[in-house]
Design a protein around this motif. Structure first.
Motif, PDB file in Angstrom:
ATOM      1  N   SER A  66     -14.943  13.475   6.896  1.00 22.05           N
ATOM      2  CA  SER A  66     -14.502  13.788   4.887  1.00 22.05           C
ATOM      3  C   SER A  66     -16.115  12.717   4.618  1.00 22.05           C
ATOM      4  CB  SER A  66     -13.240  12.414   4.407  1.00 22.05           C
ATOM      5  OG  SER A  66     -14.239  11.522   4.718  1.00 22.05           O
ATOM      6  N   LEU A  67     -16.232  13.883   3.142  1.00 21.23           N
ATOM      7  CA  LEU A  67     -17.461  13.005   2.556  1.00 21.23           C
ATOM      8  C   LEU A  67     -16.850  13.078   0.892  1.00 21.23           C
ATOM      9  CD1 LEU A  67     -20.704  12.664   3.047  1.00 21.23           C
ATOM     10  CD2 LEU A  67     -21.268  15.429   2.667  1.00 21.23           C
ATOM     11  N   ALA A  68     -17.788  11.632   0.617  1.00 22.10           N
ATOM     12  CA  ALA A  68     -17.596  11.322  -0.687  1.00 22.10           C
ATOM     13  C   ALA A  68     -18.678  11.349  -1.347  1.00 22.10           C
ATOM     14  CB  ALA A  68     -16.498  10.781  -0.789  1.00 22.10           C
ATOM     15  N   ILE A  69     -18.987  11.721  -2.654  1.00 26.05           N
ATOM     16  CA  ILE A  69     -19.768  11.314  -3.662  1.00 26.05           C
ATOM     17  C   ILE A  69     -19.007   9.920  -4.233  1.00 26.05           C
ATOM     18  CG2 ILE A  69     -21.391  11.779  -5.806  1.00 26.05           C
ATOM     19  CD1 ILE A  69     -22.434  12.429  -2.320  1.00 26.05           C
ATOM     20  N   THR A  70     -19.813   8.439  -4.746  1.00 26.05           N
ATOM     21  CA  THR A  70     -18.316   7.777  -5.064  1.00 26.05           C
ATOM     22  C   THR A  70     -19.625   7.702  -6.559  1.00 26.05           C
ATOM     23  OG1 THR A  70     -19.239   6.437  -4.173  1.00 26.05           O
ATOM     24  CG2 THR A  70     -17.662   7.523  -3.253  1.00 26.05           C
ATOM     25  N   GLY A  71     -18.377   6.988  -7.604  1.00 26.39           N
ATOM     26  CA  GLY A  71     -18.935   6.668  -8.609  1.00 26.39           C
ATOM     27  C   GLY A  71     -17.809   5.821  -9.485  1.00 26.39           C
ATOM     28  N   GLY A  72     -18.286   4.487 -10.264  1.00 24.31           N
ATOM     29  CA  GLY A  72     -17.452   3.850 -11.028  1.00 24.31           C
ATOM     30  C   GLY A  72     -17.693   2.984 -11.866  1.00 24.31           C
ATOM     31  N   LEU A 100     -10.745  13.955   1.218  1.00 26.15           N
ATOM     32  CA  LEU A 100     -10.354  12.870   1.008  1.00 26.15           C
ATOM     33  C   LEU A 100      -8.646  12.018   1.229  1.00 26.15           C
ATOM     34  CD1 LEU A 100     -12.392  12.920  -2.177  1.00 26.15           C
ATOM     35  CD2 LEU A 100     -12.882  12.720   0.245  1.00 26.15           C
ATOM     36  N   SER A 101      -9.083  11.158   1.703  1.00 25.21           N
ATOM     37  CA  SER A 101      -7.729  10.227   1.539  1.00 25.21           C
ATOM     38  C   SER A 101      -7.613   8.774   1.097  1.00 25.21           C
ATOM     39  CB  SER A 101      -7.205   9.917   3.481  1.00 25.21           C
ATOM     40  OG  SER A 101      -7.999   8.979   4.339  1.00 25.21           O
ATOM     41  N   ALA A 102      -6.487   8.493   0.623  1.00 27.59           N
ATOM     42  CA  ALA A 102      -6.673   6.855   0.316  1.00 27.59           C
ATOM     43  C   ALA A 102      -7.210   5.714   0.830  1.00 27.59           C
ATOM     44  CB  ALA A 102      -5.175   6.517   0.608  1.00 27.59           C
ATOM     45  N   PRO A 103      -7.942   5.355  -0.153  1.00 27.46           N
ATOM     46  CA  PRO A 103      -9.560   5.122   0.572  1.00 27.46           C
ATOM     47  C   PRO A 103      -8.853   3.245   1.121  1.00 27.46           C
ATOM     48  CG  PRO A 103      -9.452   4.428  -2.324  1.00 27.46           C
ATOM     49  CD  PRO A 103      -8.406   5.966  -1.368  1.00 27.46           C
ATOM     50  N   TRP A 104      -8.001   2.760   0.300  1.00 25.41           N
ATOM     51  CA  TRP A 104      -7.485   1.871   1.639  1.00 25.41           C
ATOM     52  C   TRP A 104      -5.941   1.797   1.954  1.00 25.41           C
ATOM     53  CZ3 TRP A 104      -6.553   2.529  -4.089  1.00 25.41           C
ATOM     54  CH2 TRP A 104      -5.705   3.890  -4.571  1.00 25.41           C
ATOM     55  N   LEU A 115       0.965  -1.011   0.172  1.00 22.06           N
ATOM     56  CA  LEU A 115      -0.050   0.080   0.225  1.00 22.06           C
ATOM     57  C   LEU A 115       0.641   1.313  -0.050  1.00 22.06           C
ATOM     58  CD1 LEU A 115      -2.847  -0.494   2.724  1.00 22.06           C
ATOM     59  CD2 LEU A 115      -2.979  -1.603   0.168  1.00 22.06           C
ATOM     60  N   SER A 116       0.149   2.431  -0.900  1.00 18.48           N
ATOM     61  CA  SER A 116       0.974   3.566  -0.768  1.00 18.48           C
ATOM     62  C   SER A 116       0.062   4.548  -0.898  1.00 18.48           C
ATOM     63  CB  SER A 116       1.605   3.805  -1.667  1.00 18.48           C
ATOM     64  OG  SER A 116       0.853   3.849  -2.894  1.00 18.48           O
ATOM     65  N   PRO A 117      -0.463   6.269  -0.611  1.00 21.17           N
ATOM     66  CA  PRO A 117      -1.430   6.690  -0.461  1.00 21.17           C
ATOM     67  C   PRO A 117      -1.463   6.918  -2.071  1.00 21.17           C
ATOM     68  CG  PRO A 117       0.270   7.693   0.671  1.00 21.17           C
ATOM     69  CD  PRO A 117       0.773   6.312   0.306  1.00 21.17           C
ATOM     70  N   SER A 118      -0.941   6.258  -3.137  1.00 25.60           N
ATOM     71  CA  SER A 118      -1.271   6.532  -4.784  1.00 25.60           C
ATOM     72  C   SER A 118      -1.659   5.005  -5.510  1.00 25.60           C
ATOM     73  CB  SER A 118      -0.429   7.029  -5.562  1.00 25.60           C
ATOM     74  OG  SER A 118       0.941   6.596  -5.283  1.00 25.60           O
ATOM     75  N   SER A 119      -1.047   4.145  -4.379  1.00 24.54           N
ATOM     76  CA  SER A 119      -1.219   2.941  -5.557  1.00 24.54           C
ATOM     77  C   SER A 119      -1.681   1.626  -4.103  1.00 24.54           C
ATOM     78  CB  SER A 119      -0.144   2.362  -6.053  1.00 24.54           C
ATOM     79  OG  SER A 119       0.842   2.169  -5.187  1.00 24.54           O
ATOM     80  N   LEU A 120      -1.952   0.546  -4.727  1.00 21.76           N
ATOM     81  CA  LEU A 120      -2.347  -0.758  -4.231  1.00 21.76           C
ATOM     82  C   LEU A 120      -2.554  -1.960  -4.976  1.00 21.76           C
ATOM     83  CD1 LEU A 120      -5.864  -1.868  -1.985  1.00 21.76           C
ATOM     84  CD2 LEU A 120      -5.419  -3.079  -3.924  1.00 21.76           C
ATOM     85  N   ASP A 121      -1.289  -2.788  -4.161  1.00 22.46           N
ATOM     86  CA  ASP A 121      -1.360  -4.403  -5.240  1.00 22.46           C
ATOM     87  C   ASP A 121      -1.463  -5.488  -3.949  1.00 22.46           C
ATOM     88  OD1 ASP A 121       0.254  -3.817  -7.741  1.00 22.46           O
ATOM     89  OD2 ASP A 121       0.898  -2.103  -6.787  1.00 22.46           O
ATOM     90  N   GLU A 122      -2.420  -6.158  -4.811  1.00 18.14           N
ATOM     91  CA  GLU A 122      -3.304  -6.891  -3.611  1.00 18.14           C
ATOM     92  C   GLU A 122      -2.702  -8.704  -4.536  1.00 18.14           C
ATOM     93  OE1 GLU A 122      -6.668  -6.557  -0.621  1.00 18.14           O
ATOM     94  OE2 GLU A 122      -7.249  -8.109  -2.205  1.00 18.14           O
TER      95      GLU A 122
END
Length: 325
Positions: free
Chosen positions: A244-250, A232-236, A136-143
């Motif tokens: 914090s408050l967010a509207i999400t989509g994808g 907002l911060s990194a979600p992971w 993990l990092s603020p800009s990436s996730l590998d799992e």
């Protein structure tokens, strides 16, 4: 005899899952922030529809309990030895994720007849345990994740659905589990990569790609998630700061080679209808965080997954999490 065999298999499965979860958790909880999440997926949560009009079919229910934190699992240490445990370094770090879950799939039936129409998918349950190694990092996730579980009566799909339907019988359709995917132990190995582009603390955009291989599911998926909001911060990454408050989509697309829930059991005959090679999905929601606590609602819609299936199937998620140091 069948009932006794099912009960015996269920008891053995519960003992096995309890043993698997108990052994490694002492090391996993040792350091860093820890996040506990409960996620419930159900088409009964499609709150924009009247209760009696909400679907009760396809992917109809999912309950997932997740723990994130600690160091990487022992089996991943040779691959991740150069990374510190999350919480011990500001850069890239290693972490674990555990998930215990149950998913239920059902065919469409009418309010007056529990029997599905010809060509409808069979009933199916999937009870599983996942352990994942994460970078993990603020800009990436590998799992990299390994999932073990069971289908058929030991998955408790019929029991769970009937229990839930007793809570609101006026709004639920009848069930008939005489045609269901049979018992099969399952294993899935999956890998996921996410890359986050942030625009200050007010928006981010995260494309992702993943692949899964196993006798339960073999597929590749690609898509993106986006958020707009405040603070907002990194979600992971675990966070206990402010509000914090967010509207999400994808949106995403899945290229499917095999899914036991539509293609039937791997090693013996069972009900099957075949699958569509490509399934598209979209989602939108809202998320609120206060210090270490978070709550979210996400509405999803999936395109047709087999020939006689609905063109689109809507379902929704309720998510709650708590992060502790």
């Amino acid at each position: 005899m069948i009932a006794r065999l099912g009960d015996s298999a269920t008891r053995r499965l519960c003992v096995l899952l309890a043993f698997i979860m108990a052994v490694p958790f002492g090391a996993a909880f040792a350091q860093g922030a820890r996040t506990f999440t409960v996620r419930a997926d159900n088409d009964a949560f499609d709150f924009w529809m009247l209760p009696w009009n909400r679907p009760d079919e396809e992917y109809t229910s999912g309950v997932h309990l997740t723990y994130e934190g600690g160091n990487a699992p022992r089996w991943a240490h040779p691959m991740l030895r150069s990374y510190m445990a999350c919480g011990a370094t500001p850069g890239k770090c290693a972490s674990s994720r555990w998930e215990l879950g149950q998913d239920i799939y059902t065919p469409s039936v009418s309010p007056d007849d529990p029997h599905a129409a010809p060509g409808a998918r069979p009933n199916a349950g999937w009870l599983y345990l996942t352990q994942a190694a994460r970078i993990l990092s603020p800009s990436s996730l590998d799992e990299l994740a390994v999932t073990l579980g069971v289908t058929g009566p030991p998955s408790l799909g019929r029991f769970t659905q009937q229990l839930a339907h007793r809570a609101a019988p006026a709004f639920n359709r009848p069930t008939d589990w005489s045609q269901q995917i049979g018992f099969e132990p399952g294993a899935i190995v999956s890998y996921e990569a996410r890359r986050r582009a942030s625009f200050g603390e007010g928006a981010d955009f995260t494309p992702f790609a993943s692949g899964s291989v196993g006798n339960i599911l073999t597929q590749a998926e690609g898509g993106f998630d986006a958020r707009a909001g405040w603070n907002l911060s990194a979600p992971w990454l675990p966070s206990t700061r402010g509000v914090s408050l967010a509207i999400t989509g994808g949106a995403s697309g899945r290229a499917i080679a095999r899914t036991v829930f539509l293609d039937g059991n791997t090693f013996h005959d069972s009900p099957r209808v075949g699958h569509e090679a490509f399934v598209a999905s979209g989602r939108a929601g809202v998320e609120l965080r206060y210090r270490g606590f978070a709550a979210a609602f996400v509405a999803h819609s999936d395109s047709r997954s087999y020939a006689a299936g609905p063109k689109w199937h809507p379902w929704s998620s309720l998510i709650a999490s708590a992060t502790v140091d």
